[in-house]
Motif scaffolding. Sequence first.
Motif, short mmCIF file in Angstrom:
data_model
loop_
_atom_site.label_atom_id
_atom_site.label_comp_id
_atom_site.label_asym_id
_atom_site.label_seq_id
_atom_site.Cartn_x
_atom_site.Cartn_y
_atom_site.Cartn_z
N UNK A 28 20.89 24.62 43.24
CA UNK A 28 19.45 24.27 44.38
C UNK A 28 19.69 22.59 44.70
N UNK A 29 19.97 21.85 43.17
CA UNK A 29 19.77 20.74 43.42
C UNK A 29 20.21 20.11 44.77
N UNK A 30 21.88 20.51 44.61
CA UNK A 30 23.01 20.02 45.18
C UNK A 30 22.66 20.35 46.38
N UNK A 31 21.51 22.10 47.10
CA UNK A 31 21.74 22.11 48.41
C UNK A 31 20.41 21.06 49.16
N UNK A 32 19.62 20.83 48.20
CA UNK A 32 18.44 19.82 48.61
C UNK A 32 18.31 18.16 48.84
N UNK A 33 19.28 17.86 48.20
CA UNK A 33 19.84 16.77 48.47
C UNK A 33 20.61 16.31 49.95
N UNK A 34 21.44 17.80 49.99
CA UNK A 34 22.50 18.20 51.38
C UNK A 34 21.58 17.85 52.37
N UNK A 35 20.38 18.65 52.81
CA UNK A 35 19.83 18.60 53.16
C UNK A 35 18.02 17.97 54.06
N UNK A 36 18.09 16.98 52.30
CA UNK A 36 17.72 15.49 52.64
C UNK A 36 17.97 15.16 53.17
N UNK A 37 19.47 14.17 53.36
CA UNK A 37 20.56 13.27 53.99
C UNK A 37 20.52 13.63 54.68
N UNK A 38 21.19 15.48 55.82
CA UNK A 38 20.70 15.10 56.72
C UNK A 38 19.87 14.75 57.32
N UNK A 39 18.47 15.11 57.10
CA UNK A 39 17.38 14.79 57.67
C UNK A 39 16.82 13.52 58.01
N UNK A 40 17.59 12.87 56.71
CA UNK A 40 17.41 10.82 56.75
C UNK A 40 18.51 10.44 58.24
N UNK A 41 19.49 11.18 58.15
CA UNK A 41 20.61 10.85 59.30
C UNK A 41 20.17 10.93 60.45
N UNK A 59 30.49 12.46 53.21
CA UNK A 59 29.91 11.65 51.94
C UNK A 59 30.19 12.51 50.73
N UNK A 60 29.58 13.38 51.00
CA UNK A 60 29.51 13.75 49.85
C UNK A 60 30.69 13.89 48.63
N UNK A 61 32.04 14.72 49.64
CA UNK A 61 33.45 15.20 49.11
C UNK A 61 34.10 13.65 48.79
N UNK A 62 33.39 12.90 49.27
CA UNK A 62 34.32 11.14 48.77
C UNK A 62 35.56 11.26 49.96
N UNK A 85 24.18 8.13 44.64
CA UNK A 85 23.48 8.56 43.07
C UNK A 85 23.27 9.93 42.82
N UNK A 86 23.09 10.64 43.75
CA UNK A 86 22.87 11.69 43.25
C UNK A 86 23.81 13.14 43.77
N UNK A 87 23.87 13.26 45.36
CA UNK A 87 24.81 13.61 45.66
C UNK A 87 26.24 13.76 44.88
N UNK A 88 27.19 13.06 45.10
CA UNK A 88 28.32 13.55 44.73
C UNK A 88 28.35 12.81 42.68
N UNK A 89 27.21 12.77 42.18
CA UNK A 89 26.62 13.35 40.79
C UNK A 89 26.46 14.56 40.52
N UNK A 90 25.81 15.25 41.38
CA UNK A 90 25.49 16.38 40.78
C UNK A 90 26.52 17.22 41.71
N UNK A 91 27.06 17.13 43.05
CA UNK A 91 28.20 17.97 43.27
C UNK A 91 29.20 17.70 41.67
N UNK A 92 30.07 17.10 41.52
CA UNK A 92 30.93 17.37 40.38
C UNK A 92 30.27 18.11 39.22
N UNK A 93 28.78 17.93 39.17
CA UNK A 93 28.40 18.50 37.47
C UNK A 93 28.20 20.04 38.55
N UNK A 94 28.04 20.57 39.71
CA UNK A 94 28.00 21.77 40.13
C UNK A 94 29.41 22.36 39.82
N UNK A 95 30.49 22.13 40.03
CA UNK A 95 31.67 22.51 40.58
C UNK A 95 31.95 22.05 38.78
#
Length: 240
Positions: A28-41, A59-62, A85-95
């Motif tokens: 849920x956290x990862x999805x929220x960050x992804x949606x927020x970044x897509x909206x920002x872009x 960007x998320x997958x580096x 600061x958010x997505x990459x860290x949460x993505x790693x934690x999710x994996x």
Amino acid sequence: MLFWVKFWRRRAHQRQESLNVIVIKKMAMLTGLVVAHITAMMTFEGLGLGDAIWLTLTTLSTTGYGDLSAKTDLGRTATIILMYCGGIIVFGAFIASLTDYFSTRRDLVRHGKWNFHMQRHLLVIGLTKLGRERYLRLFAQELRSHNELEGVDILLMAPDMTAECLPEDVKALDVRFNVGSGSRKEDLIMANAAQAEAIIVLCPDPHLPEADDITASVIRRLRREVGFKGRIVAEVALDE
């Protein structure tokens, strides 16, 4: 001894539920960050939906192919905050959580402590130790030979079941097992007895004088405590 059995069963259940919650929260956290970044872009960079999704995921997958990047100050700030600061860290934690989930699931399934959350399945309670492997093979093959059971999940429950108890050809028939007893309400709940299509109660030991009393007790527990309303087929030791 009974206290420790109940304790470890409760720990296994809590461990499964805890893992489920952790994975869902991270997703849920990862999805929220992804949606927020897509909206920002789309808002700050004027990108279309497809390009915004592409930039966010690379960007998320580096990976960073370099074909798209944030150009405005607001777009870059959003990327730093939401992705770096958010997505990459949460993505790693999710994996990591997902890896832990599958590892723990494999361990709990192997030890018969995983709740499969089955619905409309066939639950078989109690298996005698005598000639168990041969009995299981013949029993499972007989069940699978009936057309009405095609595609129906089969769950075996016995207090001393292990992964080694199931022959490979029985596992190939999609037969699963739980360690548990029909005499314990919590074990019946873990086996989703109330949601079963039908239940077979096997005689625990035909040489026990109280074998049929044990079977009758299991049936009463299924009806009164668990609330199972479907069909029950019971094996009896004394044909009187």
